[in-house]
Scaffold this motif. Structure first.
Motif, PDB file in Angstrom:
ATOM      1  N   ILE A 126      47.896 -21.214  -2.106  1.00  0.00           N
ATOM      2  CA  ILE A 126      46.628 -20.517  -2.267  1.00  0.00           C
ATOM      3  C   ILE A 126      46.126 -20.986  -3.702  1.00  0.00           C
ATOM      4  N   GLN A 127      46.955 -20.960  -4.619  1.00  0.00           N
ATOM      5  CA  GLN A 127      46.636 -21.512  -6.064  1.00  0.00           C
ATOM      6  C   GLN A 127      46.218 -22.890  -6.272  1.00  0.00           C
ATOM      7  N   GLU A 130      42.741 -23.262  -4.554  1.00  0.00           N
ATOM      8  CA  GLU A 130      41.623 -22.718  -5.237  1.00  0.00           C
ATOM      9  C   GLU A 130      41.303 -23.632  -6.451  1.00  0.00           C
ATOM     10  N   SER A 131      42.158 -24.382  -6.901  1.00  0.00           N
ATOM     11  CA  SER A 131      41.942 -25.462  -8.131  1.00  0.00           C
ATOM     12  C   SER A 131      41.681 -26.766  -7.456  1.00  0.00           C
ATOM     13  N   LYS A 162      43.672 -16.400   3.452  1.00  0.00           N
ATOM     14  CA  LYS A 162      43.409 -16.548   2.216  1.00  0.00           C
ATOM     15  C   LYS A 162      43.518 -17.910   1.920  1.00  0.00           C
ATOM     16  N   GLU A 163      44.278 -18.913   2.342  1.00  0.00           N
ATOM     17  CA  GLU A 163      44.059 -20.329   2.221  1.00  0.00           C
ATOM     18  C   GLU A 163      42.796 -20.877   2.593  1.00  0.00           C
ATOM     19  N   ALA A 166      40.087 -19.948   0.046  1.00  0.00           N
ATOM     20  CA  ALA A 166      40.610 -20.524  -1.151  1.00  0.00           C
ATOM     21  C   ALA A 166      39.777 -21.850  -1.403  1.00  0.00           C
TER      22      ALA A 166
END
Length: 220
Positions: A126-127, A130-131, A162-163, A166
């Protein structure tokens, strides 16, 4: 006893014929010996779409920790789409939070000569998503292992939703999304994300063990 040998031969022949019928390869794209079973047809359709849409940027969540040895069990998608990327001047980003999985997948990427076409990232997916700053042509969701535990199932489904959220802003009108492990108890990994996508202008193109989605107005 003269009938015994013909019966045995028929039995052996039947066994091998049965094995052949169940064998589902991606030949000639991949060597015939690799059996992709329940993922073969959706993989094949994806490869066709990647050709038609001239895809360049591919993201996979949950890397292929068994490499091609896991073709039948987990699909070996990192290598399959890495091979396609190598042939089409595209690039695969595969992300996984498990250091062991990343190391194993990287070893196979090197062995297959794909280091110029595939990068394995050790990160929370997910992080990472998001980036991610590039437009994504093909998104393959296959992280957070599923199980028979209802609590784990919900966590996996929520994680995949959530993925998608994102990286949603980096998807475009020709983006392709494939979700693995959907034909499992309680809707599999894709239950929540598919429900969300259908409300957001996507349509199901194929629904088997994996679910393949494109934009509703995309001309195939």
């Amino acid at each position: 006893m003269d009938y015994v040998w013909p019966v045995l031969l028929l039995g052996v022949a039947g066994f091998f014929i049965g094995k052949f019928v169940k064998h589902k390869s991606l030949y000639p794209f991949m060597p015939f010996r690799y059996d992709f079973r329940k993922r073969r047809d959706t993989f094949r359709r994806c490869l066709d779409l990647l050709d038609k849409t001239n895809a360049r940027t591919i993201i996979e969540t949950g890397t292929s920790r068994e490499g091609l040895h896991g073709a039948k069990s987990n699909g070996a998608a990192t290598i399959v789409f890495g091979k396609w990327a190598q042939l089409n001047q595209a690039f695969v980003h595969s992300v996984d939070i498990s250091e062991r999985s990343v190391e194993a997948s990287q070893k196979e990427v090197v062995a297959q000569g794909l280091v110029e076409s595939v990068k394995i990232h050790l990160s929370d997916s997910i992080q990472f998503l998001e980036s991610f700053a590039e437009k994504v042509d093909f998104l393959y969701l296959d992280s957070y292992d599923y199980s028979n535990d209802v609590e784990v199932q919900l966590k996996s489904q929520t994680h995949h939703l959530k993925e998608f959220k994102a990286i949603e802003h980096q998807l475009h009108e020709k983006s392709i999304v494939l979700i693995d492990d959907c034909d499992l108890p309680n809707g599999g990994k894709g239950k929540l994300v598919v429900e969300y996508m259908l409300k957001k202008g996507w349509k199901i193109l194929m629904q088997e063990y994996q679910i393949l989605l494109v934009r509703q107005d995309m001309v195939i």
